[in-house]
Motif scaffolding. Structure first.
Motif, PDB file in Angstrom:
ATOM      1  N   ASP A 165       0.833  -1.214   0.000  1.00 22.63           N
ATOM      2  CA  ASP A 165       0.000   0.000   0.000  1.00 22.63           C
ATOM      3  C   ASP A 165       0.862   1.256   0.000  1.00 22.63           C
ATOM      4  OD1 ASP A 165      -2.362  -1.432  -0.073  1.00 22.63           O
ATOM      5  OD2 ASP A 165      -2.682  -1.337   2.104  1.00 22.63           O
ATOM      6  N   ARG A 166       1.958   1.228   0.714  1.00 22.24           N
ATOM      7  CA  ARG A 166       2.855   2.390   0.744  1.00 22.24           C
ATOM      8  C   ARG A 166       3.537   2.577  -0.608  1.00 22.24           C
ATOM      9  NH1 ARG A 166       5.675   1.732   6.677  1.00 22.24           N
ATOM     10  NH2 ARG A 166       3.807   2.241   7.885  1.00 22.24           N
ATOM     11  N   ALA A 167       3.940   1.473  -1.227  1.00 19.37           N
ATOM     12  CA  ALA A 167       4.534   1.559  -2.573  1.00 19.37           C
ATOM     13  C   ALA A 167       3.483   2.025  -3.571  1.00 19.37           C
ATOM     14  CB  ALA A 167       5.116   0.210  -2.980  1.00 19.37           C
ATOM     15  N   LEU A 168       2.252   1.570  -3.409  1.00 14.86           N
ATOM     16  CA  LEU A 168       1.163   1.996  -4.284  1.00 14.86           C
ATOM     17  C   LEU A 168       1.014   3.507  -4.265  1.00 14.86           C
ATOM     18  CD1 LEU A 168      -1.401   1.729  -6.003  1.00 14.86           C
ATOM     19  CD2 LEU A 168      -2.636   1.125  -3.909  1.00 14.86           C
ATOM     20  N   ALA A 169       1.048   4.094  -3.085  1.00 12.76           N
ATOM     21  CA  ALA A 169       0.908   5.548  -2.982  1.00 12.76           C
ATOM     22  C   ALA A 169       2.000   6.262  -3.765  1.00 12.76           C
ATOM     23  CB  ALA A 169       0.923   5.973  -1.515  1.00 12.76           C
ATOM     24  N   VAL A 170       3.209   5.733  -3.724  1.00 10.98           N
ATOM     25  CA  VAL A 170       4.319   6.351  -4.465  1.00 10.98           C
ATOM     26  C   VAL A 170       4.095   6.200  -5.970  1.00 10.98           C
ATOM     27  CG1 VAL A 170       6.808   6.288  -4.907  1.00 10.98           C
ATOM     28  CG2 VAL A 170       5.943   6.011  -2.562  1.00 10.98           C
ATOM     29  N   ARG A 204       1.216   8.418  -7.313  1.00 10.89           N
ATOM     30  CA  ARG A 204       1.528   9.849  -7.422  1.00 10.89           C
ATOM     31  C   ARG A 204       2.626  10.140  -8.443  1.00 10.89           C
ATOM     32  NH1 ARG A 204      -1.194  12.406  -3.506  1.00 10.89           N
ATOM     33  NH2 ARG A 204      -1.624  11.317  -1.564  1.00 10.89           N
ATOM     34  N   ARG A 205       3.604   9.253  -8.554  1.00  6.59           N
ATOM     35  CA  ARG A 205       4.799   9.548  -9.349  1.00  6.59           C
ATOM     36  C   ARG A 205       4.854   8.794 -10.675  1.00  6.59           C
ATOM     37  NH1 ARG A 205       8.155  13.159  -8.334  1.00  6.59           N
ATOM     38  NH2 ARG A 205      10.008  11.893  -8.420  1.00  6.59           N
ATOM     39  N   GLY A 206       4.038   7.762 -10.848  1.00  9.26           N
ATOM     40  CA  GLY A 206       4.129   6.922 -12.032  1.00  9.26           C
ATOM     41  C   GLY A 206       5.229   5.883 -11.849  1.00  9.26           C
ATOM     42  N   PHE A 207       5.246   4.892 -12.739  1.00  7.24           N
ATOM     43  CA  PHE A 207       6.245   3.834 -12.623  1.00  7.24           C
ATOM     44  C   PHE A 207       7.654   4.393 -12.745  1.00  7.24           C
ATOM     45  CE2 PHE A 207       9.069   0.802 -14.777  1.00  7.24           C
ATOM     46  CZ  PHE A 207       9.166  -0.144 -13.763  1.00  7.24           C
ATOM     47  N   GLU A 208       7.891   5.147 -13.800  1.00 12.90           N
ATOM     48  CA  GLU A 208       9.248   5.651 -14.031  1.00 12.90           C
ATOM     49  C   GLU A 208       9.624   6.772 -13.074  1.00 12.90           C
ATOM     50  OE1 GLU A 208      10.288   4.946 -18.591  1.00 12.90           O
ATOM     51  OE2 GLU A 208       8.375   5.987 -18.287  1.00 12.90           O
ATOM     52  N   GLY A 209       8.658   7.555 -12.638  1.00 15.56           N
ATOM     53  CA  GLY A 209       8.950   8.661 -11.742  1.00 15.56           C
ATOM     54  C   GLY A 209       9.252   8.231 -10.316  1.00 15.56           C
ATOM     55  N   ALA A 210       8.830   7.031  -9.962  1.00 18.56           N
ATOM     56  CA  ALA A 210       9.068   6.522  -8.606  1.00 18.56           C
ATOM     57  C   ALA A 210      10.485   5.961  -8.527  1.00 18.56           C
ATOM     58  CB  ALA A 210       8.054   5.430  -8.278  1.00 18.56           C
ATOM     59  N   SER A 211      11.282   6.504  -7.649  1.00 22.88           N
ATOM     60  CA  SER A 211      12.662   6.024  -7.507  1.00 22.88           C
ATOM     61  C   SER A 211      12.718   4.896  -6.477  1.00 22.88           C
ATOM     62  CB  SER A 211      13.587   7.161  -7.068  1.00 22.88           C
ATOM     63  OG  SER A 211      13.319   7.516  -5.725  1.00 22.88           O
ATOM     64  N   ALA A 234      14.775   4.754  -4.113  1.00 22.13           N
ATOM     65  CA  ALA A 234      14.939   5.409  -2.810  1.00 22.13           C
ATOM     66  C   ALA A 234      13.584   5.795  -2.227  1.00 22.13           C
ATOM     67  CB  ALA A 234      15.840   6.629  -2.932  1.00 22.13           C
ATOM     68  N   GLU A 235      12.689   6.383  -3.043  1.00 28.58           N
ATOM     69  CA  GLU A 235      11.358   6.759  -2.552  1.00 28.58           C
ATOM     70  C   GLU A 235      10.555   5.525  -2.147  1.00 28.58           C
ATOM     71  OE1 GLU A 235       9.532  10.458  -4.874  1.00 28.58           O
ATOM     72  OE2 GLU A 235      10.342   8.921  -6.212  1.00 28.58           O
ATOM     73  N   LEU A 236      10.627   4.499  -2.965  1.00 26.63           N
ATOM     74  CA  LEU A 236       9.860   3.289  -2.695  1.00 26.63           C
ATOM     75  C   LEU A 236      10.326   2.604  -1.417  1.00 26.63           C
ATOM     76  CD1 LEU A 236       9.665   2.009  -6.367  1.00 26.63           C
ATOM     77  CD2 LEU A 236       7.704   2.692  -4.951  1.00 26.63           C
ATOM     78  N   PRO A 256     -10.442  11.508  -0.849  1.00 31.36           N
ATOM     79  CA  PRO A 256      -9.232  12.121  -0.291  1.00 31.36           C
ATOM     80  C   PRO A 256      -8.223  11.104   0.247  1.00 31.36           C
ATOM     81  CG  PRO A 256     -11.185  12.760   0.980  1.00 31.36           C
ATOM     82  CD  PRO A 256     -11.655  11.918  -0.163  1.00 31.36           C
ATOM     83  N   ALA A 257      -8.649   9.848   0.430  1.00 26.20           N
ATOM     84  CA  ALA A 257      -7.723   8.811   0.889  1.00 26.20           C
ATOM     85  C   ALA A 257      -6.817   8.309  -0.241  1.00 26.20           C
ATOM     86  CB  ALA A 257      -8.501   7.638   1.477  1.00 26.20           C
ATOM     87  N   ASN A 258      -7.138   8.691  -1.478  1.00 21.48           N
ATOM     88  CA  ASN A 258      -6.370   8.259  -2.653  1.00 21.48           C
ATOM     89  C   ASN A 258      -5.786   9.466  -3.382  1.00 21.48           C
ATOM     90  OD1 ASN A 258      -7.417   5.617  -2.259  1.00 21.48           O
ATOM     91  ND2 ASN A 258      -9.217   6.134  -3.478  1.00 21.48           N
TER      92      ASN A 258
END
Length: 185
Positions: free
Chosen positions: A6-11, A14-21, A23-25, A89-91
């Motif tokens: 769920d935490r990775a999903l939020a990243v 918001r950021r897209g597959f390529e935009g999610a680093s 480090a962020e994940l 607002p939860a998503n």
């Protein structure tokens, strides 16, 4: 595991597959990079697990809509359920599949293809339901189930784009009501 996904999903949402680093994940998941690689193989493996979780947990309004006794009821429930889901607002606003597909470059074709397959599956489900509705007389004989499914899939995806751009729940419900006027009589 579900909490980490769920935490990775939020990243990713918001950021897209390529935009999610990585480090962020890993920060969001509370793990280190070697643990991510050990558990999922790579970022794409993680994304696939996250996508499965998204479809199983976050889009249950589709399952509810499929229980409607009529095809029109299905569409009405999908459109209004989408308006609520996309503005919850939860998503993050919008749909992971639509936002993610639009954000993928040629470098992430496998991820892009998987998201497109998921979106096409929703359209296929509607098309099959509309064909059955036509066979039982709920839809007129001259209706085109495939075109109708394509139309409503396009409206649903457009609602996602508008939600990601800041459209309100009320505005999306008006879009839903307007789209329902296209239902063949």
């Amino acid at each position: 595991m579900d909490e980490a996904l769920d935490r990775a999903l939020a990243v990713f949402w918001r950021r897209g597959f390529e935009g999610a680093s990585i480090a962020e994940l890993t920060q969001a998941m509370g793990i280190n990079p070697p643990s991510l690689y050990a558990a999922f193989g790579n970022k794409e493996g993680l994304f696939r697990k996250v996508l499965d979780r998204y479809l199983a947990v976050r889009t249950t309004f589709w399952d509810d809509a499929m229980k409607e006794p009529t095809a029109r009821g299905l569409v009405e429930r999908l459109l209004h359920g989408t308006a609520d889901f996309m503005t919850d607002p939860a998503n993050p606003p919008g749909c992971l599949l639509v936002r993610g597909t639009l954000a993928c470059s040629d470098m992430a074709q496998d991820v892009h293809r998987r998201m497109v397959e998921c979106r096409c599956e929703g359209e296929r489900v509607m098309r099959d339901r509309f064909a059955a509705a036509q066979a039982n007389g709920e839809l007129p004989a001259d209706a085109d189930p495939a075109a109708l499914a394509g139309y409503f899939a396009t409206v649903l995806e457009g609602m996602s784009v508008h939600a990601a751009g800041g459209a309100t729940r009320e505005a999306l419900h008006k879009v839903a009501d307007t789209a329902l006027r296209a239902w063949p009589s």
